[in-house]
Design a protein around this motif. Structure first.
Motif, PDB file in Angstrom:
ATOM      1  N   GLU A   1       2.593  77.095   6.145  1.00 11.89           N
ATOM      2  CA  GLU A   1       1.434  77.961   6.217  1.00 11.89           C
ATOM      3  C   GLU A   1       0.561  77.536   7.387  1.00 11.89           C
TER       4      GLU A   1
ATOM      5  N   ARG B   1      -3.091  78.242  -1.196  1.00  8.33           N
ATOM      6  CA  ARG B   1      -2.413  79.312  -0.484  1.00  8.33           C
ATOM      7  C   ARG B   1      -0.908  79.163  -0.545  1.00  8.33           C
ATOM      8  N   GLN B   2      -0.412  78.064  -1.081  1.00  8.54           N
ATOM      9  CA  GLN B   2       1.018  77.824  -1.183  1.00  8.54           C
ATOM     10  C   GLN B   2       1.453  78.195  -2.583  1.00  8.54           C
ATOM     11  N   LEU B   3       2.298  79.202  -2.670  1.00  5.89           N
ATOM     12  CA  LEU B   3       2.769  79.654  -3.973  1.00  5.89           C
ATOM     13  C   LEU B   3       4.158  79.107  -4.262  1.00  5.89           C
ATOM     14  N   THR B   4       4.364  78.729  -5.505  1.00  4.99           N
ATOM     15  CA  THR B   4       5.693  78.381  -5.997  1.00  4.99           C
ATOM     16  C   THR B   4       6.122  79.497  -6.919  1.00  4.99           C
ATOM     17  N   PHE B   5       7.237  80.129  -6.577  1.00  8.09           N
ATOM     18  CA  PHE B   5       7.686  81.313  -7.288  1.00  8.09           C
ATOM     19  C   PHE B   5       8.719  80.971  -8.355  1.00  8.09           C
TER      20      PHE B   5
ATOM     21  N   TYR C   1       8.109  82.250   3.933  1.00  5.93           N
ATOM     22  CA  TYR C   1       8.931  81.964   2.765  1.00  5.93           C
ATOM     23  C   TYR C   1      10.376  82.324   3.079  1.00  5.93           C
TER      24      TYR C   1
ATOM     25  N   SER D   1      -3.951  73.266  -2.524  1.00  2.00           N
ATOM     26  CA  SER D   1      -3.038  74.043  -1.677  1.00  2.00           C
ATOM     27  C   SER D   1      -2.884  75.426  -2.277  1.00  2.00           C
TER      28      SER D   1
ATOM     29  N   ARG E   1      -3.027  86.463   4.587  1.00  2.00           N
ATOM     30  CA  ARG E   1      -4.210  86.636   3.764  1.00  2.00           C
ATOM     31  C   ARG E   1      -5.416  86.444   4.644  1.00  2.00           C
TER      32      ARG E   1
ATOM     33  N   ALA F   1      -8.620  81.045   4.670  1.00  2.00           N
ATOM     34  CA  ALA F   1      -8.224  79.907   3.864  1.00  2.00           C
ATOM     35  C   ALA F   1      -8.893  79.967   2.505  1.00  2.00           C
TER      36      ALA F   1
ATOM     37  N   ARG G   1      -1.111  73.986   7.836  1.00  2.00           N
ATOM     38  CA  ARG G   1      -1.922  73.461   6.732  1.00  2.00           C
ATOM     39  C   ARG G   1      -1.072  72.904   5.606  1.00  2.00           C
ATOM     40  N   ASN G   2       0.076  73.512   5.379  1.00  2.00           N
ATOM     41  CA  ASN G   2       0.986  73.060   4.323  1.00  2.00           C
ATOM     42  C   ASN G   2       2.401  73.217   4.812  1.00  2.00           C
ATOM     43  N   LYS G   3       3.292  72.382   4.297  1.00  2.00           N
ATOM     44  CA  LYS G   3       4.694  72.474   4.666  1.00  2.00           C
ATOM     45  C   LYS G   3       5.540  72.277   3.431  1.00  2.00           C
TER      46      LYS G   3
ATOM     47  N   PHE H   1       8.693  78.262  -0.321  1.00  2.00           N
ATOM     48  CA  PHE H   1       7.657  78.117   0.684  1.00  2.00           C
ATOM     49  C   PHE H   1       8.154  77.261   1.850  1.00  2.00           C
TER      50      PHE H   1
END
Lengths: 111, 115
Positions: free
Chosen positions: B48, A97-101, B35, A95, B94, B97, B55-57, B45
């Motif tokens: 996405e 593209r998923q960032l954890t800040f 975000y 994942s 972006r 993917a 694609r992501n949650k 987050f």
């Protein structure tokens, strides 16, 4: 789970060098990014490290040690305009593209 | 090249209402993420989208939803607003993917206040 730790505040004077540290705990670590955010503004990308070592971009450099789960952002020749919040962020494999800040470091540059 | 555009920039709602926020990514960017930023929780987050598919949650309740259109523009919706939903909602894009190695291009956000 995931966690990132960075100092909440850092103060330095113009022309100085400052280092903002970031330690992280995450499974499937993929890379470490740094973002700058001025008050009321959009976060802007500064740098990214996926491999150990130093990445240099002008006055800013970023370092990563995967074995230590540690990275830092180095700002040289500080300017007043560098006063902002700085966030480290991890991405994970699968994942990316998923960032954890992290919670952010407020940098204040004094004249 | 224009940056990520979010509308509206500011809005005020009352508890129980619903809100829709819009995001236009940079031309050519196909991935859009959302975000939530609050003083207490930082940047978290939400979800996405890529090619109109989620694609992501993130770990948010079902009141938070989104979608992406064929032109890559995205919307997010929050229903039954709560006081705790007051936040800056940031959209980021972006190119594709898995591209960019961590680089997201953020918009300036939509600041939502729930009264």
């Amino acid at each position: 789970g995931q966690s990132l730790e960075q100092p909440s505040e850092v103060t330095a004077v113009e022309g100085a060098i400052v280092q903002i540290n970031c330690t992280y705990q995450t499974s499937g670590f993929y890379g470490l990014s740094w973002y700058q955010q001025h008050d009321g503004g959009a976060p802007t990308f500064l740098s990214y490290n996926a491999l150990d070592g130093l990445e240099e971009t002008g006055r800013f450099s970023s370092f990563l040690s995967r074995s230590d789960s540690y990275g830092y952002l180095l700002l040289q020749e500080l300017q007043m305009k560098d006063s902002a919040s700085y966030f480290c962020a991890v991405s994970r494999s699968g994942s990316a593209r998923q960032l954890t800040f992290g919670s952010g470091t407020q940098l204040t540059v004094l004249p | 090249k224009a940056g990520v555009t979010q509308t509206p920039r500011y809005l005020i709602k009352t508890r129980g209402q619903q809100v829709t926020l819009s995001c236009s990514p940079i031309s050519g960017h196909r991935s859009v993420s959302w975000y939530q930023q609050t003083p207490g929780q930082g940047l978290q987050f939400l979800f996405e989208y890529f090619s109109e598919t989620q694609r992501n949650k993130g770990n948010f309740p079902g009141r938070f939803s989104g979608r992406q259109f064929s032109n890559s523009r995205s919307e997010m919706n929050v229903s039954t607003l709560e006081l705790g939903d007051s936040a800056l909602y940031l959209c980021a894009s972006r190119p594709a993917a898995g591209s960019g190695g961590g680089e997201l291009f953020f918009g300036e956000g939509s600041r939502l206040t729930v009264l």
